[in-house]
Motif scaffolding. Structure first.
Motif, mmCIF file in Angstrom:
data_model
loop_
_atom_site.group_PDB
_atom_site.id
_atom_site.type_symbol
_atom_site.label_atom_id
_atom_site.label_comp_id
_atom_site.label_asym_id
_atom_site.label_seq_id
_atom_site.Cartn_x
_atom_site.Cartn_y
_atom_site.Cartn_z
ATOM 1 N N THR A 141 10.015 -0.206 -8.226
ATOM 2 C CA THR A 141 9.249 -1.277 -8.468
ATOM 3 C C THR A 141 7.951 -1.583 -8.000
ATOM 4 O O THR A 141 7.586 -2.657 -8.546
ATOM 5 C CB THR A 141 10.746 -1.829 -8.166
ATOM 6 O OG1 THR A 141 11.462 -1.740 -7.384
ATOM 7 C CG2 THR A 141 11.456 -1.907 -9.272
ATOM 8 N N GLY A 142 8.242 -1.431 -6.789
ATOM 9 C CA GLY A 142 6.952 -2.212 -5.398
ATOM 10 C C GLY A 142 5.914 -1.292 -4.995
ATOM 11 O O GLY A 142 6.945 -0.367 -3.852
ATOM 12 N N MET A 143 4.654 -1.221 -4.906
ATOM 13 C CA MET A 143 4.253 -0.544 -3.675
ATOM 14 C C MET A 143 4.254 -1.050 -2.174
ATOM 15 O O MET A 143 3.858 -2.104 -2.123
ATOM 16 C CB MET A 143 2.927 -0.202 -4.236
ATOM 17 C CG MET A 143 1.632 -1.158 -4.318
ATOM 18 S SD MET A 143 1.229 -1.409 -2.816
ATOM 19 C CE MET A 143 -0.529 -0.097 -3.408
ATOM 20 N N GLY A 144 3.703 -0.150 -1.469
ATOM 21 C CA GLY A 144 4.027 -0.547 0.032
ATOM 22 C C GLY A 144 2.471 -1.400 0.835
ATOM 23 O O GLY A 144 3.559 -1.468 1.847
ATOM 24 N N LEU A 145 1.850 -0.969 0.124
ATOM 25 C CA LEU A 145 0.470 -1.121 0.735
ATOM 26 C C LEU A 145 0.946 -3.225 1.277
ATOM 27 O O LEU A 145 0.551 -3.670 1.952
ATOM 28 C CB LEU A 145 -0.552 -0.934 0.372
ATOM 29 C CG LEU A 145 -0.991 0.419 0.528
ATOM 30 C CD1 LEU A 145 -2.002 0.528 -0.361
ATOM 31 C CD2 LEU A 145 -1.264 0.645 1.734
ATOM 32 N N LYS A 146 2.052 -4.149 0.106
ATOM 33 C CA LYS A 146 2.055 -5.143 1.303
ATOM 34 C C LYS A 146 2.505 -5.607 1.869
ATOM 35 O O LYS A 146 2.650 -6.538 2.047
ATOM 36 C CB LYS A 146 2.294 -5.491 -0.966
ATOM 37 C CG LYS A 146 1.941 -5.806 -1.910
ATOM 38 C CD LYS A 146 2.825 -6.212 -3.121
ATOM 39 C CE LYS A 146 2.216 -6.375 -4.671
ATOM 40 N NZ LYS A 146 2.287 -7.591 -5.206
ATOM 41 N N ASP A 147 3.268 -4.738 2.341
ATOM 42 C CA ASP A 147 4.286 -4.641 3.489
ATOM 43 C C ASP A 147 4.602 -3.655 4.405
ATOM 44 O O ASP A 147 5.370 -3.107 4.121
ATOM 45 C CB ASP A 147 5.397 -4.766 2.822
ATOM 46 C CG ASP A 147 6.516 -5.316 3.521
ATOM 47 O OD1 ASP A 147 6.787 -5.585 4.956
ATOM 48 O OD2 ASP A 147 8.170 -5.224 4.053
ATOM 49 N N THR A 148 3.770 -4.076 5.321
ATOM 50 C CA THR A 148 3.043 -2.304 6.146
ATOM 51 C C THR A 148 3.967 -2.252 7.048
ATOM 52 O O THR A 148 4.279 -1.419 7.673
ATOM 53 C CB THR A 148 1.607 -2.449 6.300
ATOM 54 O OG1 THR A 148 1.838 -3.822 6.803
ATOM 55 C CG2 THR A 148 0.852 -1.688 4.948
ATOM 56 N N ALA A 149 4.726 -4.182 7.780
ATOM 57 C CA ALA A 149 5.892 -3.842 8.507
ATOM 58 C C ALA A 149 6.816 -3.474 9.449
ATOM 59 O O ALA A 149 7.264 -2.604 9.725
ATOM 60 C CB ALA A 149 5.768 -4.927 9.158
ATOM 61 N N GLY A 150 7.473 -3.049 7.768
ATOM 62 C CA GLY A 150 8.918 -2.387 7.578
ATOM 63 C C GLY A 150 8.623 -1.275 8.027
ATOM 64 O O GLY A 150 9.069 -0.324 8.761
ATOM 65 N N ALA A 151 7.428 -0.480 6.930
ATOM 66 C CA ALA A 151 7.471 1.278 6.917
ATOM 67 C C ALA A 151 6.440 2.121 8.239
ATOM 68 O O ALA A 151 7.129 2.624 8.624
ATOM 69 C CB ALA A 151 5.884 0.927 5.922
ATOM 70 N N ASN A 152 6.005 0.779 9.422
ATOM 71 C CA ASN A 152 5.507 0.657 10.352
ATOM 72 C C ASN A 152 6.764 0.823 11.180
ATOM 73 O O ASN A 152 6.503 1.985 11.828
ATOM 74 C CB ASN A 152 4.595 -0.459 10.853
ATOM 75 C CG ASN A 152 3.550 0.415 12.094
ATOM 76 O OD1 ASN A 152 3.780 1.434 11.695
ATOM 77 N ND2 ASN A 152 3.320 -0.279 13.050
ATOM 78 N N GLU A 153 7.699 -0.008 11.195
ATOM 79 C CA GLU A 153 9.098 0.478 12.250
ATOM 80 C C GLU A 153 8.931 2.148 11.773
ATOM 81 O O GLU A 153 9.961 2.205 12.495
ATOM 82 C CB GLU A 153 10.247 -0.478 11.526
ATOM 83 C CG GLU A 153 10.218 -1.128 12.646
ATOM 84 C CD GLU A 153 11.478 -2.159 11.969
ATOM 85 O OE1 GLU A 153 12.609 -2.012 12.452
ATOM 86 O OE2 GLU A 153 10.983 -3.320 11.729
#
Ligand SMILES: Cc1ncc(COP(=O)(O)O)c(C=O)c1O
Ligand SMILES: N[C@@H](CCOP(=O)(O)O)C(=O)O
Length: 427
Positions: free
Chosen positions: A376-388
């Motif tokens: 439903t949503g692309m990742g570039l909006k919220d990189t902090a979680g992915a960075n973990e």
């Protein structure tokens, strides 16, 4: 001027009906609970108007304009939303033991499926002569509303929790919206947006109360029905926050089946974080429902979902179910989806993958069943979680030695292929 394909706005609690030409959000007959309205249609009128070929080619959700609750004289406010790809996902499917496809709704114009609903809301707002639009949002609806308001020349005034990811606070401001960062949760921002709507009369986009929003979201169901015609999947999987999206998809798919455009319906699987699992809890009859939302999947951090009823109906009517998964599983789904299929989703967008894995472990989804995960949503909006999840980046000096220190020396003959290619070019 005609809205004659829309019959009524019908209260899901008491069945009272309201004029769809009016701006009305919820049924006033109820104290303490929200009387969510549902849009009912005259399908004879719709079928007379709907003449697009169901050939699997969908460029935009406005292919299904006959089904959308907008006046036939209204010019859509559009950025070409919908018409997203349904991608085969063989590598991830093999890992999960299912026949998997991914509906990549993060590819919508503002990076989120919200655009389906917003396009309808802003079209209605502009056609109805509204100057100011508003909503509460964890960030995606905010960006979406802001983008479409810019396109329509309307003012957007938006309430978000102050703790929203930075990218989600920036994007709506780039589109020129006023973003008011509320010192509180999404649920508190939501309550404030309702008070503001009552007080100022601004047009409220919130899908949980604006009955027309689910109607825009249901085009994902129309599209999936069209894209899977002849091979309707066993399951369609969504993450759930307020519950409007899964309810919208089900309504769209079901009505295409009822109209005979497809001969079957899928089961719906709704996935929540264990830290914000109110719909899951209600569906499974738990009475100790916790209304505090605590999850890194910020887009589904909803403590008091407003559309539990419609979401649970979608799960029940479709023969599906709800699952709650821990945040670690959601985080690992982000990198699994990215690393196997090249699709970068935000945590709420990747949660269906965690849900499918859990559903396989619990025997809810059987080996080899066909499954569509809706991202439903692309990742570039919220990189902090992915960075973990991906850990720190590897730093190196700008030298070949540093690369060799990381990968070792190249194998003998490693560049032979490239050398041969140059020779061919030289003739
Ligand atoms: C990316 C993303 N996925 C899923 C959801 C959940 O949708 P719903 O609240 O309609 O259940 C949201 C927000 O609502 C979202 O922004
Ligand atoms: N998580 C959502 C919540 C509001 O969206 P809506 O479409 O249900 O109104 C967000 O992105 O803000």
């Amino acid at each position: 001027m005609s809205l004659d394909h829309v019959e009524t706005l019908e209260c899901t609690l008491c069945g009272a009906t309201y004029d769809p030409e009016r701006v009305i959000y919820t049924c006033p007959n109820h104290d303490g609970v929200t009387g969510i309205l549902d849009v009912t249609y005259d399908y004879d009128v719709i079928q007379d108007r709907f003449d697009a070929p169901l050939d699997g080619h969908v460029d935009s959700q406005w292919k299904y304009d006959a089904f959308l609750p907008v006046d036939t004289d209204a010019t859509p406010v559009t950025l070409d939303e919908g018409g997203t790809d349904l991608l085969d996902a063989p590598r991830l499917g093999a890992e999960l033991g299912v026949d998997l496809a991914v509906k990549n709704d993060g590819a919508n114009p503002t990076g989120c499926f919200k655009d389906r609903a917003t396009s309808v809301a802003v079209t209605k707002a502009r056609f109805g002569g509204q100057d100011v639009v508003t909503c509460a949002s964890t960030g995606n609806a905010a960006a979406s509303l802001a983008g479409y308001a810019a396109r329509a020349g309307l003012d957007a005034r938006i309430f978000v929790p102050a703790a929203a990811p930075e990218g989600k606070l920036v994007q709506p401001r780039v589109y020129g919206a006023d973003v008011l960062a509320v010192d509180g949760s999404y649920d508190e921002a939501y309550d404030l947006s309702l008070e503001v709507t009552d007080t100022y009369g601004w047009y409220n986009r919130n899908a949980a109360i604006n009955p027309f929003q689910i109607e825009g979201k249901r085009t994902v169901g129309h599209e999936l029905a069209e894209q899977t015609q002849g091979a309707v999947p066993d399951w369609i999987v969504f993450s759930m926050g307020d519950g409007c999206t899964i309810a919208g998809c089900w309504k769209g798919f079901r009505e295409f089946a009822e109209l005979g455009y497809v001969d079957d319906t899928p089961r719906m699987l709704g996935v929540q974080s264990a830290g914000a699992s109110a719909i899951h809890d209600a569906f499974h009859g738990h009475d100790d429902v916790d209304d505090v939302a605590d999850t890194l999947a910020d887009a589904i951090a909803v403590g008091r979902p407003r559309n539990t009823l419609k979401a649970c109906r979608a799960l029940e009517e479709s023969g599906g179910t709800a699952l709650a998964v821990p945040d670690e599983d959601i985080l690992s789904a982000v990198t699994t989806l990215g690393g196997t299929e090249g699709i970068y989703a935000e945590p709420a967008g990747a949660a269906p993958v965690a849900g499918i894995r859990r559903a396989r472990e619990e025997g809810i989804i059987e080996a080899g069943e066909s499954v569509v995960a809706v991202v439903t949503g692309m990742g570039l909006k919220d990189t902090a979680g992915a960075n973990e999840a991906v850990g720190d980046v590897t730093g190196i000096a700008p030298s070949l030695d540093a690369v060799e220190a990381t990968y070792g020396a190249p194998e003998p003959g490693a560049t032979d292929g490239a050398a041969a290619a140059y020779t061919d070019l030289d003739g």
